[in-house]
Design a protein around this motif. Structure first.
Motif, mmCIF file in Angstrom:
data_model
loop_
_atom_site.group_PDB
_atom_site.id
_atom_site.type_symbol
_atom_site.label_atom_id
_atom_site.label_comp_id
_atom_site.label_asym_id
_atom_site.label_seq_id
_atom_site.Cartn_x
_atom_site.Cartn_y
_atom_site.Cartn_z
ATOM 1 N N LEU A 177 0.833 -1.199 0.000
ATOM 2 C CA LEU A 177 0.000 0.000 0.000
ATOM 3 C C LEU A 177 0.869 1.251 0.000
ATOM 4 O O LEU A 177 0.602 2.217 -0.721
ATOM 5 C CB LEU A 177 -0.929 0.007 1.222
ATOM 6 N N ALA A 178 1.941 1.211 0.790
ATOM 7 C CA ALA A 178 2.837 2.359 0.853
ATOM 8 C C ALA A 178 3.495 2.601 -0.501
ATOM 9 O O ALA A 178 3.657 3.750 -0.937
ATOM 10 C CB ALA A 178 3.890 2.142 1.930
ATOM 11 N N LEU A 179 3.857 1.512 -1.184
ATOM 12 C CA LEU A 179 4.476 1.632 -2.495
ATOM 13 C C LEU A 179 3.544 2.287 -3.502
ATOM 14 O O LEU A 179 3.967 2.871 -4.485
ATOM 15 C CB LEU A 179 4.898 0.245 -3.021
ATOM 16 N N ARG A 180 2.241 2.208 -3.219
ATOM 17 C CA ARG A 180 1.261 2.854 -4.092
ATOM 18 C C ARG A 180 0.968 4.269 -3.658
ATOM 19 O O ARG A 180 0.009 4.892 -4.116
ATOM 20 C CB ARG A 180 -0.050 2.072 -4.053
ATOM 21 N N GLY A 181 1.762 4.771 -2.735
ATOM 22 C CA GLY A 181 1.589 6.159 -2.318
ATOM 23 C C GLY A 181 0.589 6.357 -1.198
ATOM 24 O O GLY A 181 0.260 7.490 -0.849
#
Lengths: 233, 270
Positions: B27-31
């Motif tokens: 999720l973090a990698l998706r901003g």
């Protein structure tokens, strides 16, 4: 020709446990139940069960009990399970003495605040209980005084019980106990028999005892001569 | 409005923490601003799996008890600015999870994050119930194995009756199935339950299938959530699962015969 002046007849009558009348919450609960099905309860006959209510022993108390029930449109007509002194007092109050009724259950009731209006009547308002979501492992469902209809799978480790019939329009993989209150005519119907245990009025079969040719198929289970029979549907 | 997601299973050892770490990272990698919280008081693992065990000063229990502020306990992940880890206590036990304290902390987190990922302990007792109580979504981590499936079924039932949403008659918790440690070879040999078997028994929507992979052990040991390992099939499967979670369509990759031919990687669906 005189014919038979007095004939035997069978009625189904509601029974109220005398001890409940002492419970302060009883009248409120009773009022609520009556309000939900007023026609069913209007002028309905009631028998007072004096089991474990030895203190209920004077004519005045029976008169008061009759009055309490009358306030809720019920008619007290008699008593059952009376000790001799109670029987006399009840008679003085104009109440009839009944023999203990045939469907009297001696197993303990779960502790509930609800009034003990044990309806042994074949109720004209018997509603089926409908469950549409999967019955998950560890869940217990009890359709009191009614049939149970389930339109989703019943998982292993789940328990579904009904005083009436049980219908599962999906896979039955848990335990199903029909006729839980003793009704030997109750049946179990399911679309896919994979049950861990099936029971009617206390007579049961575990998974191992179910003939393998019925597994996974739509069946109807009934109690015949005290044995569970399984028929393909 | 921040969404609370719980990773739960009933059964222990099926991959909740691994999945919580992977999904939060995904999720973090998706901003998305994401915090992952360890609810396994006394047996904490999330800090190890996230690789921040040497930076733990204050923890979830400290904040619940008012001994520390939230920003003193949250640990920012070194690999991604959107990702924070909220470790729990190792010395206390699950009785320290007071529900009103947890609620207060979650409310405060909601102001600062898009997703709050809760890593639940195993079981169906206080710790697990507290972890799932405030959830909006639940990811049911299940191994294709009979006891895991049975326990997952139980926890799904508990979500439907003991979550806050259930108790307050709100929209029910959205449940998703995440099948982990899946081995197509073993399924074909008839040794392992298939995806279809598990889906049929649990009757909940499938979020993803994570293949059994040696890269998961490596990830745990190095404290690097498996999604950061670009060689890992499990990592790719987790990223697909995260994509589906936020509403994208993705095909299930690891259910087809697994010949990793060059043609598949050239022409296969990404």
């Amino acid at each position: 020709m005189a014919g038979n002046l007095v004939q035997g007849a069978v009625f189904t009558v509601m029974v109220v446990r005398a001890g409940m009348l002492r419970d302060p919450g009883f009248e409120a609960e009773l009022a609520e139940q009556v309000q939900r099905s007023p026609r069913f309860f209007l002028n309905a006959p009631v028998v007072l069960d004096l089991k474990e209510a030895a203190e209920f022993a004077s004519e005045a108390e029976f008169a008061e009990a009759r009055e309490i029930l009358r306030r809720h449109t019920l008619t007290l007509i008699g008593i059952q399970n009376a000790a001799p002194v109670q029987a006399d007092a009840a008679a003085a109050a104009g109440l009839a003495g009944f023999a203990p009724n045939a469907t009297q259950l001696s197993r303990p009731r779960p502790a509930e605040a609800a009034p003990a209006l044990q309806s042994h009547a074949a109720p004209s308002v018997a509603k089926s209980r409908l469950i549409t979501q999967p019955v998950r492992s560890g869940t217990q469902i009890y359709a009191r005084g009614a049939d149970l209809v389930v339109t989703a799978p019943v998982s292993p480790g789940a328990e579904i019980m009904a005083d009436g019939n049980i219908h599962v329009y999906a896979a039955l993989r848990g335990r199903a106990l029909a006729g839980a209150g003793g009704d030997a005519e109750a049946r179990i119907f399911c679309s896919r028999l994979e049950a861990e245990l099936v029971s009617i009025a206390g007579h049961y079969l575990v998974s191992d005892q179910i003939p393998p040719e019925h597994r996974g198929l739509p069946v109807q289970i009934a109690l015949v001569d005290d044995r569970l029979t399984i028929e393909r549907n | 409005m921040a969404k609370v997601i719980v990773l739960t299973s009933g059964k222990g050892g099926v991959g909740k923490t691994t999945s919580a770490a992977a999904i939060a990272s995904g999720l973090a990698l998706r901003g998305k601003r994401t915090v992952v919280i360890d609810f396994d008081v006394g047996l904490r693992n999330l800090d190890l799996i996230m690789g921040c065990e040497r930076r733990v000063v204050f923890d979830f229990i400290n904040v619940i008890n008012g001994d520390a502020k939230l920003n003193q306990a949250l640990i920012k992940d070194k690999r991604n600015d959107n990702l924070y880890v909220f470790p729990t206590s190792q010395t206390r036990d699950k009785e320290a999870l007071k529900r009103d304290g947890v609620e207060r902390v979650l409310e405060e987190l909601k102001d600062n994050f898009d997703y709050i990922v809760c890593d639940s302990p195993a079981g169906i007792e206080h710790g697990a119930i507290t972890a799932l109580y405030f959830a909006d979504s639940a990811i049911i981590v299940t191994n294709p194995e009979v006891s895991s499936v049975r326990d997952s079924d139980r926890i799904i039932g508990i979500l439907a009756s003991k979550s806050r949403r259930a108790e307050h008659n709100l929209e029910p918790v959205q449940v998703h199935l995440l099948l982990t440690r899946y081995s197509l070879e073993r399924v074909k040999k008839g040794e392992m339950l298939s995806v279809e078997d598990v889906k049929e028994i649990l009757s909940i929507p499938l979020l993803g299938v994570i293949p059994e992979s040696e890269t998961v052990l490596k990830a745990s040991n190095t404290g690097t959530p498996v999604v950061f390992d670009e060689e890992s099939p499990a990592g790719r499967a987790y990223l697909d699962a995260v994509a589906r979670f936020v509403g994208e369509q993705r095909e299930m990759r690891f259910l087809q015969p697994g010949r990793r031919s060059i043609f598949r990687s050239l022409f296969g669906r990404a």
